[in-house]
Design a protein around this motif. Sequence first.
Motif, PDB file in Angstrom:
ATOM      1  N   PHE A 172       0.836  -1.201   0.000  1.00  0.00           N
ATOM      2  CA  PHE A 172       0.000   0.000   0.000  1.00  0.00           C
ATOM      3  C   PHE A 172       0.870   1.249   0.000  1.00  0.00           C
ATOM      4  O   PHE A 172       1.677   1.444   0.903  1.00  0.00           O
ATOM      5  N   GLU A 211      -0.493  -1.714   6.134  1.00  0.00           N
ATOM      6  CA  GLU A 211      -1.788  -2.289   5.774  1.00  0.00           C
ATOM      7  C   GLU A 211      -2.358  -3.125   6.924  1.00  0.00           C
ATOM      8  O   GLU A 211      -1.620  -3.770   7.673  1.00  0.00           O
ATOM      9  N   VAL A 220      -7.031   4.552   3.781  1.00  0.00           N
ATOM     10  CA  VAL A 220      -6.129   5.106   2.771  1.00  0.00           C
ATOM     11  C   VAL A 220      -6.418   6.599   2.648  1.00  0.00           C
ATOM     12  O   VAL A 220      -7.570   6.992   2.448  1.00  0.00           O
ATOM     13  N   THR A 233      -1.116   5.460   4.723  1.00  0.00           N
ATOM     14  CA  THR A 233      -1.781   4.184   4.983  1.00  0.00           C
ATOM     15  C   THR A 233      -1.994   4.027   6.478  1.00  0.00           C
ATOM     16  O   THR A 233      -1.031   4.063   7.253  1.00  0.00           O
TER      17      THR A 233
END
Length: 289
Positions: A172, A211, A220, A233
């Motif tokens: 991410f 994540e 996000v 993140t």
Amino acid sequence: MKTKILLLALTVLMSGNLVAQKTVKVKYPAKKVKSKDWKVLLDNDLTAWEVWTGVPHKSIKNLPEGYQKEANGENKKPVGLGDPFDLFTVSTDEDGEPVLNISGLAYGGLTSIESYSNYHLTLLFKWGEKKYEPRLDKPRDCGLLYHCHGEHGAFWDVWKSCLESQIQERDFGDLFTLAGTSAKVRANDEKRWDPTSDNFVKSAKRSFDAESPHGEWTRVDLYVIGDKAVHVTNGVVVLALTDAKSKNGNPLTKGQIQIQSEGAECYAKDICIRPINKFPKKVLKAAGW
């Protein structure tokens, strides 16, 4: 002997990756920033969006009426505007809030009708279970695309020319530059974002994996001011970039937003955007600006 040498080489490589890939403790999902300026972008009819569907994989049997295959029977043309495969649909959660269902069956892009500049975008994201060709043996993948401009299908006949904040299992926040765009990211020798580095690259990996576990929601956030952007993140700044430019070398300061369908079932909700005229102090500090 060759086996021992190979194992030693793999060990060294893995050790290097462990050193390069930092870890950080996070609380998941991160809380949404409080603001009176949030504009909700998700409703039951996806009125803020349009869909562009790319080239169907050969494994997809029920092609839309009128779709023209090549003379050799291969699929080479994108489907175009429209969503005949229901790549993006909306359901309702237990609180009555809309949830975006992304099937992943075919490559496609959910594209905002409006273009945006100087904003903070937030959403909650989590993975489903299904995977599709051509990514059956690859990590589940999606992506948040921004500064999208020009014609649909500029990249892989699917997505517009843009910057991408990667959404992939354990990845991410990586930066990808699609269809000729560019940016500057301070990065270490492993091309991971490092705000203290004097080395600049045009795309880079995130500094941290922040994540949430599979099946849990991940917050996000994307902050954009002018040609600068910050990927966040679960409340952790994982990459910052400057000097975003189009294929023609013009500063990229605004554009549409796209959410990818890319071979994996996934979900998004609480998709909201608000105008900002400066980066929050904590974001600025973490970005090293």
